[in-house]
Design a protein around this motif. Sequence first.
Motif, PDB file in Angstrom:
ATOM      1  N   LEU A   1      21.864  18.837   6.580  1.00 23.69           N
ATOM      2  CA  LEU A   1      20.934  19.433   5.620  1.00 23.69           C
ATOM      3  C   LEU A   1      19.846  18.425   5.258  1.00 23.69           C
ATOM      4  O   LEU A   1      18.656  18.754   5.244  1.00 23.69           O
ATOM      5  N   HIS A   2      20.244  17.201   5.014  1.00 21.78           N
ATOM      6  CA  HIS A   2      19.292  16.138   4.662  1.00 21.78           C
ATOM      7  C   HIS A   2      18.316  15.879   5.809  1.00 21.78           C
ATOM      8  O   HIS A   2      17.104  15.739   5.588  1.00 21.78           O
ATOM      9  N   ARG A   3      18.832  15.818   7.033  1.00 14.93           N
ATOM     10  CA  ARG A   3      17.987  15.557   8.211  1.00 14.93           C
ATOM     11  C   ARG A   3      16.953  16.671   8.395  1.00 14.93           C
ATOM     12  O   ARG A   3      15.765  16.412   8.592  1.00 14.93           O
ATOM     13  N   ILE A   4      17.397  17.926   8.295  1.00 16.82           N
ATOM     14  CA  ILE A   4      16.486  19.058   8.464  1.00 16.82           C
ATOM     15  C   ILE A   4      15.447  19.056   7.344  1.00 16.82           C
ATOM     16  O   ILE A   4      14.261  19.299   7.584  1.00 16.82           O
ATOM     17  N   TYR A   5      15.894  18.751   6.126  1.00 12.24           N
ATOM     18  CA  TYR A   5      14.980  18.679   4.979  1.00 12.24           C
ATOM     19  C   TYR A   5      13.907  17.615   5.222  1.00 12.24           C
ATOM     20  O   TYR A   5      12.715  17.875   5.061  1.00 12.24           O
ATOM     21  N   ASP A   6      14.327  16.421   5.627  1.00 10.84           N
ATOM     22  CA  ASP A   6      13.378  15.332   5.869  1.00 10.84           C
ATOM     23  C   ASP A   6      12.387  15.692   6.975  1.00 10.84           C
ATOM     24  O   ASP A   6      11.182  15.479   6.834  1.00 10.84           O
TER      25      ASP A   6
ATOM     26  N   ILE B   1      33.800  22.465   9.874  1.00 14.79           N
ATOM     27  CA  ILE B   1      32.595  21.701   9.533  1.00 14.79           C
ATOM     28  C   ILE B   1      32.962  20.634   8.514  1.00 14.79           C
ATOM     29  O   ILE B   1      33.432  20.939   7.422  1.00 14.79           O
ATOM     30  N   ASP B   2      32.743  19.390   8.883  1.00  8.48           N
ATOM     31  CA  ASP B   2      32.985  18.272   7.987  1.00  8.48           C
ATOM     32  C   ASP B   2      31.908  18.290   6.900  1.00  8.48           C
ATOM     33  O   ASP B   2      30.717  18.411   7.198  1.00  8.48           O
ATOM     34  N   GLU B   3      32.323  18.183   5.637  1.00  9.72           N
ATOM     35  CA  GLU B   3      31.379  18.280   4.515  1.00  9.72           C
ATOM     36  C   GLU B   3      30.311  17.184   4.574  1.00  9.72           C
ATOM     37  O   GLU B   3      29.148  17.418   4.252  1.00  9.72           O
ATOM     38  N   GLU B   4      30.713  16.008   5.010  1.00 13.24           N
ATOM     39  CA  GLU B   4      29.761  14.897   5.125  1.00 13.24           C
ATOM     40  C   GLU B   4      28.714  15.202   6.205  1.00 13.24           C
ATOM     41  O   GLU B   4      27.513  14.976   6.006  1.00 13.24           O
ATOM     42  N   ASP B   5      29.162  15.751   7.339  1.00 15.40           N
ATOM     43  CA  ASP B   5      28.236  16.143   8.414  1.00 15.40           C
ATOM     44  C   ASP B   5      27.285  17.233   7.920  1.00 15.40           C
ATOM     45  O   ASP B   5      26.102  17.241   8.258  1.00 15.40           O
ATOM     46  N   TYR B   6      27.827  18.146   7.120  1.00 15.83           N
ATOM     47  CA  TYR B   6      27.017  19.252   6.591  1.00 15.83           C
ATOM     48  C   TYR B   6      25.875  18.710   5.734  1.00 15.83           C
ATOM     49  O   TYR B   6      24.721  19.092   5.901  1.00 15.83           O
TER      50      TYR B   6
END
Length: 155
Positions: free
Chosen positions: A112-117, A103-108
């Motif tokens: 997380l940001h997308r799901i949060y939004d 898992i790429d940290e940037e993708d992670y």
Amino acid sequence: MQPDKKLFTFEETKQKLVNYCVYQDRCHAEVEQKMREFVLIPEAKEEILLYLMKENYLNEERFTRSYIRGKFYIKSWGKTKIKMHLKQKGINDRLISTCFDEIDEEDYQKTLHRIYDNYSSKLSGLQNYQKKSKTIKYLLSRGFEYESILQIIEN
């Protein structure tokens, strides 16, 4: 003898288990569970397991890496949930930790940001603290770490 168990020759059973492993990466626990469907003596089970490992049909690291990729990139699970499910499948902590580089940290962070939004935009008519607590609870249930969630909320 149980009536629901099928009788196959050793070679047929071995071939069925090879096909089972070829169709999708499997862990030892899944293969052993599948073996319970067949009437086999312990020596035969052992021989088949050794054959599957020797011929690389059964590879715990490959399974773990593919499981992590699938659950993160397809289902958008967080690391905590993925780790918990892998432990239930009998994968050891050291292997899980080394395979998390899939898992790429940037993708992670983006996920997380997308799901949060997405989730917080659906919550309307609530006080700020209610919105925040529901969002945190939701993201935790998706398997994201509390510290990461707080960083996203604070920014």
